[in-house]
Write a protein that holds these residues in place. Sequence first.
Motif, short mmCIF file in Angstrom:
data_model
loop_
_atom_site.label_atom_id
_atom_site.label_comp_id
_atom_site.label_asym_id
_atom_site.label_seq_id
_atom_site.Cartn_x
_atom_site.Cartn_y
_atom_site.Cartn_z
N ALA A 263 0.84 -1.19 0.00
CA ALA A 263 0.00 0.00 0.00
C ALA A 263 0.88 1.24 0.00
O ALA A 263 2.01 1.23 0.49
N ALA A 264 0.35 2.31 -0.56
CA ALA A 264 1.04 3.60 -0.57
C ALA A 264 0.01 4.72 -0.42
O ALA A 264 -1.10 4.62 -0.94
N THR A 265 0.40 5.76 0.32
CA THR A 265 -0.47 6.92 0.53
C THR A 265 0.34 8.19 0.40
O THR A 265 1.45 8.29 0.92
N LEU A 266 -0.23 9.16 -0.28
CA LEU A 266 0.34 10.50 -0.39
C LEU A 266 -0.61 11.45 0.33
O LEU A 266 -1.79 11.54 -0.02
N ALA A 267 -0.13 12.10 1.39
CA ALA A 267 -0.98 12.99 2.19
C ALA A 267 -0.48 14.42 2.07
O ALA A 267 0.72 14.68 2.04
N TRP A 268 -1.43 15.36 2.03
CA TRP A 268 -1.11 16.79 1.90
C TRP A 268 -1.89 17.55 2.97
O TRP A 268 -3.11 17.41 3.07
N ALA A 269 -1.19 18.33 3.77
CA ALA A 269 -1.82 19.15 4.82
C ALA A 269 -1.24 20.56 4.73
O ALA A 269 -0.31 20.91 5.45
N ALA B 212 -3.50 3.87 -2.33
CA ALA B 212 -3.79 2.68 -3.13
C ALA B 212 -3.26 1.46 -2.39
O ALA B 212 -2.23 1.52 -1.73
N LYS B 213 -4.01 0.37 -2.50
CA LYS B 213 -3.61 -0.90 -1.89
C LYS B 213 -3.84 -2.01 -2.92
O LYS B 213 -4.89 -2.05 -3.56
N VAL B 214 -2.84 -2.88 -3.08
CA VAL B 214 -2.93 -4.00 -4.01
C VAL B 214 -2.60 -5.27 -3.25
O VAL B 214 -1.62 -5.31 -2.50
N GLN B 215 -3.42 -6.31 -3.46
CA GLN B 215 -3.23 -7.57 -2.76
C GLN B 215 -2.88 -8.69 -3.73
O GLN B 215 -3.27 -8.64 -4.91
N GLN B 216 -2.17 -9.69 -3.24
CA GLN B 216 -1.75 -10.83 -4.02
C GLN B 216 -2.94 -11.56 -4.65
O GLN B 216 -2.84 -12.08 -5.76
N ASN B 217 -4.07 -11.58 -3.99
CA ASN B 217 -5.24 -12.29 -4.49
C ASN B 217 -5.96 -11.55 -5.62
O ASN B 217 -6.99 -11.98 -6.11
N GLY B 218 -5.43 -10.38 -6.04
CA GLY B 218 -6.02 -9.62 -7.13
C GLY B 218 -6.89 -8.46 -6.68
O GLY B 218 -7.32 -7.66 -7.51
N ALA B 219 -7.16 -8.36 -5.40
CA ALA B 219 -7.99 -7.26 -4.90
C ALA B 219 -7.18 -5.96 -4.90
O ALA B 219 -5.96 -5.98 -4.78
N TYR B 220 -7.86 -4.86 -5.06
CA TYR B 220 -7.21 -3.56 -4.99
C TYR B 220 -8.20 -2.53 -4.48
O TYR B 220 -9.41 -2.73 -4.52
N LYS B 221 -7.66 -1.42 -3.96
CA LYS B 221 -8.50 -0.37 -3.42
C LYS B 221 -7.79 0.97 -3.62
O LYS B 221 -6.60 1.09 -3.34
N VAL B 222 -8.51 1.96 -4.08
CA VAL B 222 -8.00 3.32 -4.22
C VAL B 222 -8.88 4.21 -3.35
O VAL B 222 -10.10 4.11 -3.39
N THR B 223 -8.24 5.05 -2.54
CA THR B 223 -8.98 5.89 -1.59
C THR B 223 -8.55 7.34 -1.73
O THR B 223 -7.35 7.64 -1.78
N PHE B 224 -9.53 8.24 -1.77
CA PHE B 224 -9.27 9.67 -1.73
C PHE B 224 -10.02 10.24 -0.55
O PHE B 224 -11.20 9.95 -0.35
N LYS B 225 -9.33 11.04 0.26
CA LYS B 225 -9.96 11.69 1.42
C LYS B 225 -9.63 13.17 1.39
O LYS B 225 -8.53 13.56 1.01
N ALA B 226 -10.59 13.98 1.80
CA ALA B 226 -10.37 15.41 1.95
C ALA B 226 -11.21 15.88 3.14
O ALA B 226 -12.33 15.42 3.34
N ALA B 227 -10.62 16.77 3.94
CA ALA B 227 -11.33 17.28 5.10
C ALA B 227 -10.95 18.72 5.35
O ALA B 227 -9.83 19.15 5.07
N LYS B 228 -11.89 19.48 5.86
CA LYS B 228 -11.66 20.88 6.22
C LYS B 228 -12.34 21.12 7.55
O LYS B 228 -13.53 20.83 7.71
#
Length: 118
Positions: A82-88, A99-115
Motif C-alpha cells: 500500500a502507498a499513501t500521499l498525504a497533503w496538509a 492505493a492498496k494492491v493484494q496478491q489475491n487480485g484485490a485492490y482499493k484506491v482511496t481519496f480523502k479530503a477534510a476541512k
Amino acid sequence: DTDYGLGASVGAAVTEGVSINLGGRYFNDGTAGIGDSYQVAAQLVAAVTETIKITGEVGIYGRGENVLPAPVAGAVSDIYGAATLAWAPGGGFTSSLGAKVQQNGAYKVTFKAAKSFQ
C-alpha cells in the motif's frame, strides 16, 4: 468458546522526517480445529516537505488450516502493498490519495479530503 486476539506495534524515527513502524495482530476464534488469523506489516513514513507525507506499507494477512470436522479449508495467506500521499497545507485542510494492491487480485484506491472550521 471464547474468542481472543492480541496486537502489538512499535515505531521508531530513523532520521528527521522518516520513521518506520512494525506491527502485528493475531486472532483465535476459540473453536477447536478452526484456523487462527494473523496480520504482520511494516510501514515507512517520510515527510517529503512540511506539508507532504508519503507512506508505504507491505504486509501479509494469513489464516491457518480449518481441520474439523474434516479438512475443509487449507491455510491461506495474502501479501499486500500500500502507498499513501498525504497533503496538509494548513488552514484546517487535509487530503490524501492512497492505493492498496493484494496478491489475491484485490485492490482499493482511496481519496480523502477534510476541512475543519473553527
